[in-house]
Write a protein that holds these residues in place. Structure first.
Motif, PDB file in Angstrom:
ATOM      1  N   LEU A  67     -18.288 -27.921 -32.422  1.00 16.25           N
ATOM      2  CA  LEU A  67     -18.425 -26.844 -33.402  1.00 16.25           C
ATOM      3  C   LEU A  67     -17.315 -25.820 -33.244  1.00 16.25           C
ATOM      4  O   LEU A  67     -16.833 -25.266 -34.218  1.00 16.25           O
ATOM      5  CB  LEU A  67     -19.794 -26.170 -33.250  1.00 16.25           C
ATOM      6  N   THR A  70     -10.973 -26.170 -29.531  1.00 19.90           N
ATOM      7  CA  THR A  70     -10.396 -26.352 -28.199  1.00 19.90           C
ATOM      8  C   THR A  70      -8.889 -26.168 -28.358  1.00 19.90           C
ATOM      9  O   THR A  70      -8.328 -26.653 -29.344  1.00 19.90           O
ATOM     10  CB  THR A  70     -10.667 -27.796 -27.717  1.00 19.90           C
TER      11      THR A  70
ATOM     12  N   GLY B 107      -3.001 -32.591 -38.013  1.00 23.33           N
ATOM     13  CA  GLY B 107      -2.890 -33.930 -38.590  1.00 23.33           C
ATOM     14  C   GLY B 107      -1.494 -34.493 -38.447  1.00 23.33           C
ATOM     15  O   GLY B 107      -1.304 -35.692 -38.174  1.00 23.33           O
ATOM     16  N   ILE B 133     -12.867 -44.028 -30.154  1.00 21.99           N
ATOM     17  CA  ILE B 133     -12.624 -42.767 -30.872  1.00 21.99           C
ATOM     18  C   ILE B 133     -13.049 -42.911 -32.339  1.00 21.99           C
ATOM     19  O   ILE B 133     -13.675 -42.013 -32.912  1.00 21.99           O
ATOM     20  CB  ILE B 133     -11.130 -42.360 -30.781  1.00 21.99           C
ATOM     21  N   LEU B 136     -16.764 -42.821 -32.583  1.00 25.01           N
ATOM     22  CA  LEU B 136     -17.248 -41.457 -32.340  1.00 25.01           C
ATOM     23  C   LEU B 136     -17.046 -40.574 -33.577  1.00 25.01           C
ATOM     24  O   LEU B 136     -17.965 -39.866 -34.010  1.00 25.01           O
ATOM     25  CB  LEU B 136     -16.506 -40.865 -31.135  1.00 25.01           C
ATOM     26  N   TRP B 140     -19.825 -38.584 -35.911  1.00 25.74           N
ATOM     27  CA  TRP B 140     -19.808 -37.174 -36.312  1.00 25.74           C
ATOM     28  C   TRP B 140     -20.004 -37.039 -37.824  1.00 25.74           C
ATOM     29  O   TRP B 140     -20.720 -36.162 -38.296  1.00 25.74           O
ATOM     30  CB  TRP B 140     -18.478 -36.524 -35.902  1.00 25.74           C
ATOM     31  N   ARG B 370      -6.298 -44.449 -37.651  1.00 27.30           N
ATOM     32  CA  ARG B 370      -6.502 -43.285 -38.517  1.00 27.30           C
ATOM     33  C   ARG B 370      -7.451 -42.267 -37.900  1.00 27.30           C
ATOM     34  O   ARG B 370      -7.458 -41.092 -38.258  1.00 27.30           O
ATOM     35  CB  ARG B 370      -7.089 -43.725 -39.859  1.00 27.30           C
ATOM     36  N   LEU B 372      -7.551 -40.969 -35.059  1.00 32.36           N
ATOM     37  CA  LEU B 372      -7.039 -39.980 -34.106  1.00 32.36           C
ATOM     38  C   LEU B 372      -6.937 -38.590 -34.741  1.00 32.36           C
ATOM     39  O   LEU B 372      -7.333 -37.589 -34.156  1.00 32.36           O
ATOM     40  CB  LEU B 372      -5.674 -40.413 -33.546  1.00 32.36           C
ATOM     41  N   LYS B 373      -6.395 -38.544 -35.965  1.00 27.45           N
ATOM     42  CA  LYS B 373      -6.217 -37.219 -36.574  1.00 27.45           C
ATOM     43  C   LYS B 373      -7.549 -36.571 -36.895  1.00 27.45           C
ATOM     44  O   LYS B 373      -7.673 -35.343 -36.855  1.00 27.45           O
ATOM     45  CB  LYS B 373      -5.307 -37.285 -37.790  1.00 27.45           C
ATOM     46  N   TRP B 375     -10.419 -37.074 -35.198  1.00 29.62           N
ATOM     47  CA  TRP B 375     -10.921 -36.628 -33.901  1.00 29.62           C
ATOM     48  C   TRP B 375     -10.208 -35.341 -33.475  1.00 29.62           C
ATOM     49  O   TRP B 375     -10.842 -34.366 -33.079  1.00 29.62           O
ATOM     50  CB  TRP B 375     -10.692 -37.741 -32.868  1.00 29.62           C
ATOM     51  N   MET B 376      -8.889 -35.332 -33.603  1.00 33.60           N
ATOM     52  CA  MET B 376      -8.126 -34.151 -33.183  1.00 33.60           C
ATOM     53  C   MET B 376      -8.449 -32.927 -34.033  1.00 33.60           C
ATOM     54  O   MET B 376      -8.475 -31.800 -33.533  1.00 33.60           O
ATOM     55  CB  MET B 376      -6.620 -34.440 -33.206  1.00 33.60           C
ATOM     56  N   PHE B 378     -11.360 -32.245 -35.527  1.00 32.02           N
ATOM     57  CA  PHE B 378     -12.657 -31.704 -35.106  1.00 32.02           C
ATOM     58  C   PHE B 378     -12.541 -31.021 -33.748  1.00 32.02           C
ATOM     59  O   PHE B 378     -13.167 -30.004 -33.499  1.00 32.02           O
ATOM     60  CB  PHE B 378     -13.721 -32.811 -35.068  1.00 32.02           C
ATOM     61  N   LYS B 379     -11.713 -31.599 -32.860  1.00 25.99           N
ATOM     62  CA  LYS B 379     -11.558 -31.017 -31.530  1.00 25.99           C
ATOM     63  C   LYS B 379     -10.778 -29.696 -31.595  1.00 25.99           C
ATOM     64  O   LYS B 379     -11.200 -28.693 -31.046  1.00 25.99           O
ATOM     65  CB  LYS B 379     -10.808 -31.987 -30.610  1.00 25.99           C
ATOM     66  N   CYS B 380      -9.645 -29.698 -32.265  1.00 25.53           N
ATOM     67  CA  CYS B 380      -8.758 -28.523 -32.239  1.00 25.53           C
ATOM     68  C   CYS B 380      -9.298 -27.381 -33.095  1.00 25.53           C
ATOM     69  O   CYS B 380      -9.094 -26.212 -32.777  1.00 25.53           O
ATOM     70  CB  CYS B 380      -7.362 -28.875 -32.739  1.00 25.53           C
ATOM     71  N   TYR B 381      -9.930 -27.713 -34.205  1.00 26.57           N
ATOM     72  CA  TYR B 381     -10.399 -26.653 -35.095  1.00 26.57           C
ATOM     73  C   TYR B 381     -11.885 -26.358 -34.903  1.00 26.57           C
ATOM     74  O   TYR B 381     -12.320 -25.219 -35.087  1.00 26.57           O
ATOM     75  CB  TYR B 381     -10.159 -27.034 -36.563  1.00 26.57           C
ATOM     76  N   GLY B 382     -12.652 -27.379 -34.557  1.00 24.34           N
ATOM     77  CA  GLY B 382     -14.102 -27.222 -34.509  1.00 24.34           C
ATOM     78  C   GLY B 382     -14.681 -27.324 -35.914  1.00 24.34           C
ATOM     79  O   GLY B 382     -14.033 -26.948 -36.905  1.00 24.34           O
TER      80      GLY B 382
END
Lengths: 511, 511
Positions: A67, A70, B107, B133, B136, B140, B370, B372-373, B375-376, B378-382
């Motif tokens: 949420l 990071t 991205g 990934i 996963l 989500w 595809r 990876l972006k 996942w990244m 959601f991780k980087c921005y939340g």
């Protein structure tokens, strides 16, 4: 739903943005490029396939929907430690599995620029420069194959899409009765029949299933000892189908099978296709770009007569995924099959060239700017160097063949035509038994050898120094090495041979 | 063929490689990241659409197949000057055309890493971490939609592929008689019928054509005043088709049409679908990710009952192309439709989870990483920040609606449900005439207004300060603004209104 639960006020503000401040963007780009440099520098020293347990990997990766943010640096670190460390390395000089491109630095850089610019290459009005670059790159590919200049082409997500697209056009043109509009049932009971070699690719029956032809409409034509389509069997089956009231409509030839790299007699198949009124498709997904190499380009003669060709820059043009490609001789046939779009996407400008739309000639509407990396590869490396890399792969395949033939434990299982070498380990004792065995006994020995060689392959993959996949050729399990990394050198092949023999000797008593 | 002619000896050497030396790789990466930074920093100040002539662009781009290398720095410069300058900028805050993702810095970085690592996400054994990934990220997305945990999903090249894949499964499951194997003709004369709203997407009839159902098997159901599917008309058409001996098999609902952003009554359609035994597919390509926003997620209720859903991270999750997505409720049905691959690609490992193959559940074999972006991102921005950006787009659409309604020259043409606003310019004189006109006269006035608004759109696009596309709604040409850039702010909407009115006043006498 409502996965966010109570949304805190601050993140709902008008300032919501996905941009970073200068410092954060700089550092994210720096860390990503550092990983890129490290990867190209050091992957040769790594295991080809990770030492890995699925459960442990899953544990390291899985988490609830994040949420909160990071810092990008941390995320890239996680990528470095968890994703990259647990990947199979297709760039590695001893990766010989399947038909997988190595990738290359220019391709990686191009894909950064592609996603920065984020063009949607639907039509000229949506992405003028990207469309022009794609059409140019396609023209270069046509030139490499000696394919007609007036043909149309485009990049796809891969060979499966290219094949599907080609066979859709074939069906539309050959079926008559406007099947796109009326459906396959309008054809009544007489079936449309497609021919491929028994060595042909699985994407062909898959496409036939999707198109409503049915997998049972695909005839597999016998392959000869060199694993090329037997033309006499093709002719026999066509005649048989006609006599049963079916409608032969398409023949697919391989310009490099995935099993052994065999190139069908394209001229011969083209001739039969023309005489019988069939659509002639060439599957050059693996082999097509070897036409760049002067010493071998003659082997592809006949490809220029194909109604359609599929070929994958993300195979033997060393491009990172994804970059498939289709060429279609008659652009009006592609248009007739795929045009007829909604008002929503209608191209309004009437200037010639500026009303061009890829989606009226193919399946995809939204399209990534795949052409950029291909254009950049030809520009940065030049066609001669790309050809030299392909030529090196061809030469390495012949080196490997020589090493196999010279080794007392190994037996070559198929002629080496491109960069695939199929062989197996045969214990000395079995060699002797095989020599004087009757057919039934031979079959039994083959079964034993199959189990043994499967065990060797699995063990090789697990140990991680080399990576091979397999083919089953006339019932015999082959260790199959495909050389597509521009980094593969002779010493890598010697390691492959040594490892295969070492493991073979270790396993020969167990299996 | 033989495009290279005589191959000079030097490039045929054993040293053929696509690697750069350290210095060259560093400088290429530096220059590419500099272009990336510049682009994210400055694109707001650029024209949205380039001042461009097709002929001149072609002249600047076209050249013969390059045989010799060009330094990467020079090639990136050419990219910067020719390709980037002649692109349409989908990240621009005043790009309102079609349904196009803005892209985002994470991205772009992710796609650098994707192509560096160059995974081929066919199966677990080919790309262990990439498969994990992807699974996963799909989990989500299921969570965001409240979709069942046991469903399967994957990323595709876009909505068209996702739709095709979903309808292929629908056909396989509902047709019976193993049509994948036997072809559509096994069904004889009774046709499989598919229902979509008249506002549905063109990828649906395109998929029906490919699948051998035929476009004529697609019924377009009437849309109501809010451009949502009329359930009574759906029921009427199903009954009519049954009475004619046809076999209704599938209904496609929109969770955000591309014309106006209308969300169909998903609950209602699901109910009818269940009662009638139809496959229920939801096209959420444009709207789906708005389910992240708590204030609007209720509008998507019913999507969790769909047999399959398509949605595009490369639309409203701000991802660069390409990233489409499909979810399928019953994974066995996906497997049944697409499995049956060749020996060549057979997965040998027998450990649970490690024998998973995407290509046995979908169309593509080779697949770009595809995930990876996504996942990244959601991780980087939340997820909260991504939701806040979507919410901002929704709010901006309502601001635009308010501005249109408050403007004396503009008329709103559709309710604003998501982030699309459809409107037109109507000269004061025409407004008066329209008010007391009879139907035939109104139609004539509409024709005139259509020409006028088309001229306004073209002129807006040419001038390059804002970019709109169009929709035709009940015969009326609408200027259609779709807000999908996280950068769009209120001032951008004021510029849009000012420009549209200025050009409208300029053109109203000419057309």
């Amino acid at each position: 739903m409502d996965v966010l639960g109570h949304q805190p006020k601050k993140s709902r503000g008008v300032l919501a943005t996905l941009d970073f401040n200068d410092e954060d963007l700089n550092s994210a780009l720096c860390e990503a490029t550092a990983v890129t440099k490290e990867y190209f520098d050091s992957v040769n020293e790594w295991r080809v396939f990770p030492l890995i347990q699925g459960k442990r990997l899953r544990h390291a990766i899985r988490e609830r929907l994040p949420l909160e943010p990071t810092p990008p640096g941390k995320v890239i670190q996680k990528f470095r430690q968890t994703i990259l460390e647990n990947a199979r390395h297709n760039l590695h000089p001893r990766f010989f599995g399947y038909v997988s491109s190595s990738g290359n630095p220019v391709g990686a850089i191009a894909d950064l620029l592609t996603s920065t610019l984020n063009q949607n290459v639907t039509a000229w009005r949506s992405a003028p420069s990207a469309v022009e670059i794609e059409l140019l790159a396609i023209d270069w590919i046509k030139e490499i194959l000696g394919y007609p200049r007036e043909a149309i082409g485009m990049f796809t997500s891969g060979g499966s899409l290219a094949t599907l697209q080609a066979l859709a056009i074939a069906r539309e043109v050959k079926a008559g009765k406007n099947v796109s509009r009326n459906g396959m049932q309008i054809l009544g009971r007489s079936r449309l029949i497609l021919y491929m070699s028994e060595q042909g690719h699985m994407s062909i029956p898959k496409a036939a299933a999707l198109l409503g032809l049915g997998k049972s409409s695909v005839r597999t034509v016998r392959a000869d000892q060199a694993f090329r389509m037997e033309l006499s069997d093709l002719e026999r089956q066509i005649a048989q189908d006609r006599s049963r009231g079916h409608r032969p409509f398409c023949v697919v030839a391989s310009a490099g099978t995935v099993n052994t790299g065999a190139i069908d007699d394209l001229e011969g198949i083209s001739r039969i296709g023309r005489r019988e009124g069939l659509w002639f498709h060439v599957d050059g997904a693996y082999g097509g770009f070897a036409a760049l190499v002067p010493s071998i380009c003659d082997r592809f003669r006949g490809i220029e007569k194909a109604d359609s060709v599929s070929l994958d820059p993300h195979k033997w043009l060393y491009q990172p995924l994804d970059a498939g490609c289709i060429l279609v001789r008659n652009r009006r046939q592609a248009y007739r099959t795929f045009s007829g779009s909604g008002e929503y996407a209608k191209v309004i400008a009437g200037i010639p060239g500026e009303d061009f739309a890829f989606f009226e000639h193919g399946i995809e509407l939204s399209r990534r700017f795949r052409a950029l990396k291909i254009w950049m590869a030809f520009k940065c490396y030049g066609a001669r160097l790309l050809a030299a890399c392909i030529e090196k792969n061809l030469r390495m395949a012949h080196v490997l063949e020589t090493l196999v033939k010279a080794n007392e434990y190994l037996e070559i299982l198929a002629p080496v035509e491109l960069s695939i070498v199929c062989f197996r380990y045969v214990p000395i004792s079995v060699q002797k038994a095989y020599f004087c065995a009757r057919p039934a006994q031979k079959q039994e020995l083959d079964h034993r050898l199959n189990r043994l060689n499967e065990a060797i392959m699995t063990q090789l993959q697990r140990e991680g120094r080399v990576y091979l996949s397999n083919a089953v050729l006339k019932g015999r399990f082959a260790l199959r090495g495909c050389i597509l990394s521009y980094r593969t050198e002779e010493r890598d092949l010697r390691i492959l041979i040594d490892e295969a023999v070492r493991i073979g000797r270790m396993w020969e008593r167990k299996v």
